[in-house]
Design a protein around this motif. Structure first.
Motif, short mmCIF file in Angstrom:
data_model
loop_
_atom_site.label_atom_id
_atom_site.label_comp_id
_atom_site.label_asym_id
_atom_site.label_seq_id
_atom_site.Cartn_x
_atom_site.Cartn_y
_atom_site.Cartn_z
N ASP A 174 0.84 -1.19 0.00
CA ASP A 174 0.00 0.00 0.00
C ASP A 174 0.89 1.25 0.00
O ASP A 174 1.93 1.27 0.66
CB ASP A 174 -0.87 -0.01 1.26
CG ASP A 174 -1.98 1.02 1.21
OD1 ASP A 174 -1.67 2.23 1.31
OD2 ASP A 174 -3.15 0.62 1.08
N PRO A 175 0.51 2.30 -0.74
CA PRO A 175 1.31 3.53 -0.74
C PRO A 175 1.48 4.15 0.64
O PRO A 175 2.43 4.92 0.86
CB PRO A 175 0.53 4.47 -1.67
CG PRO A 175 -0.25 3.57 -2.56
CD PRO A 175 -0.61 2.38 -1.71
N ALA A 176 0.59 3.83 1.58
CA ALA A 176 0.69 4.38 2.93
C ALA A 176 1.49 3.47 3.87
O ALA A 176 1.54 3.74 5.08
CB ALA A 176 -0.71 4.62 3.50
N ALA A 177 2.12 2.42 3.35
CA ALA A 177 2.88 1.50 4.20
C ALA A 177 3.91 2.27 5.02
O ALA A 177 4.62 3.15 4.52
CB ALA A 177 3.55 0.43 3.35
N THR A 178 4.00 1.93 6.28
CA THR A 178 4.85 2.65 7.23
C THR A 178 6.30 2.75 6.77
O THR A 178 6.97 3.76 7.02
CB THR A 178 4.78 1.97 8.61
OG1 THR A 178 3.41 1.87 9.01
CG2 THR A 178 5.56 2.74 9.65
N VAL A 179 6.80 1.72 6.12
CA VAL A 179 8.21 1.72 5.71
C VAL A 179 8.54 2.90 4.80
O VAL A 179 9.64 3.46 4.86
CB VAL A 179 8.58 0.38 5.01
CG1 VAL A 179 7.81 0.20 3.71
CG2 VAL A 179 10.08 0.30 4.77
N PHE A 180 7.58 3.33 3.97
CA PHE A 180 7.84 4.42 3.04
C PHE A 180 7.93 5.78 3.74
O PHE A 180 8.60 6.69 3.26
CB PHE A 180 6.73 4.50 1.99
CG PHE A 180 6.64 3.30 1.09
CD1 PHE A 180 7.77 2.71 0.56
CD2 PHE A 180 5.39 2.76 0.78
CE1 PHE A 180 7.67 1.60 -0.26
CE2 PHE A 180 5.28 1.66 -0.05
CZ PHE A 180 6.42 1.08 -0.57
N HIS A 181 7.24 5.91 4.85
CA HIS A 181 7.08 7.23 5.46
C HIS A 181 7.93 7.44 6.71
O HIS A 181 8.35 8.57 6.98
CB HIS A 181 5.60 7.46 5.76
CG HIS A 181 4.74 7.32 4.55
ND1 HIS A 181 4.55 8.34 3.65
CD2 HIS A 181 4.06 6.25 4.05
CE1 HIS A 181 3.78 7.91 2.65
NE2 HIS A 181 3.47 6.64 2.87
#
Length: 356
Positions: free
Chosen positions: A58-65
């Motif tokens: 998912d674009p909101a996955a914690t790893v990205f942010h």
């Protein structure tokens, strides 16, 4: 060993293998991967070996942010008897869990992870190169997968292991590399994440490495983040100095990664009755030792390069050429001994090597 139920799905079409005598580092990957899911309230579940494939997130996955991710690096070797060998893999899984703890990520069952790795290696064993200086690089890693933009630990994760046949990490091979001492940027500070193997540490090193590369230097030597004078580590390696017959390496202080190759080198040196000391060491001390003619050798240690002799330091505007820019006798002996233990051509009195 426990009987772990790991689901295995083999790929229907295998990839075309590269020429193993022209391998770069970390650009080619094998046919299969290991995947393991974690869900809060359920724990770790569904361990499986699958065909190598993209990850759907998912674009909101914690790893990205928020950068909740950790990784490890180790190697598999093929002995002359075509036996798969691993070098101290239990230490990598132990350190992974130390990194997990620092990043508020769930610890893995180290025994299951090792069992999965061994099965994965047996499935993709024909990807292990046998030429001198080559190996199969192993990258275990974990990412936070919960789709949530709040600043908090994720409630779900994926742990994976991928494999990559590799040649030398540095194009120079065992030949000495040139290192620039960094005096503007810092990698980590005590109390931060410097002693965890997490992606942010490496992302923050890229700018300094880019500047050093433009000057013709392979890597940067990091100084402490408070006083900018005490030596910590090179970007991808721990560091050692041989001065007046004694080997010195910076003591672990909370902002230096506890390298497994570093630990092995210290144990090897002590076994040879060569004086080795872990202590605080400043760049000014190294500069003075160079001027006094007692800086005999310097070398980096790490999984990727194993032993990397250092032929030159750039500090401020001064170039310090070590041992005439040639590989030192001790560096070469350590490289030959450690790689010999790793690939099974030398005796292993320490019990470091695991046969798969």
């Amino acid at each position: 060993m426990k009987d772990f139920n790991i689901e295995i799905t083999l790929c229907s079409t295998k990839k075309e293998k590269p020429s193993f005598d022209q391998l770069e580092f970390g650009r080619i990957f094998t046919d299969h991967m290991f995947v393991w899911n974690y869900t809060e309230g359920k724990g770790w579940h569904d361990p499986r070996i699958t065909p190598y494939q993209p990850i759907l997130l998912d674009p909101a996955a914690t790893v990205f942010h928020y950068g909740q991710t950790v990784f490890e690096g180790l190697k598999a070797y093929l002995s002359k008897e075509e036996q798969i060998l691993l070098f101290r893999p239990d230490q990598n899984m132990k350190r992974l869990n130390q990194s997990n703890d620092r990043l508020c990520m769930p610890k893995i069952d180290e025994e299951l992870a090792l069992s999965a790795l061994k099965q994965l290696l047996l499935i993709d064993r024909d990807w292990i190169p046998a030429a001198e200086g080559t190996s199969l690089y192993i990258r275990p890693f974990m990412i936070a997968t919960e789709p949530y933009l709040g600043v908090a630990p994720s409630s779900s994760y994926q742990f994976m292991i991928i494999l990559s046949p590799v040649g030398s990490y540095y194009k120079e091979g065992i030949n000495p590399v040139k290192i620039a001492v960094e005096s503007e940027y810092v990698r980590a500070v005590r109390g931060g994440t410097g002693n965890a193997k997490t992606a942010g540490n490496y992302a923050s090193s890229l700018k300094a490495s880019e500047v050093a590369s433009r000057k013709g230097y392979s890597q940067v030597l990091w100084l402490d983040g408070r006083e900018m004078q005490y030596i910590e580590e090179v970007g991808s390696m721990n560091i050692f100095f041989k001065m007046n017959g004694e080997v010195v390496t910076p003591a672990l202080n909370g902002s230096i990664l506890e390298g497994i190759t570093r630990k092995s080198i210290i144990e090897l040196l002590r076994n040879w009755n060569i004086p080795v000391v872990e202590r605080q060491v400043s760049i000014h001390e190294i500069q003075q030792a160079y001027h006094d003619g007692v800086l005999e050798e310097a070398f980096g240690t790490g999984t990727a390069a194993v032993i990397s002799p250092i032929g030159e330091f750039l500090w401020k505007n001064e170039k310090m050429v070590i041992n005439g820019g040639e590989t030192g006798q001790l560096s070469k002996k350590l490289y030959d001994s450690l790689t010999g233990i790793q690939n099974g051509t030398e005796p292993d009195p320490f019990g470091w090597t695991i046969r798969v």
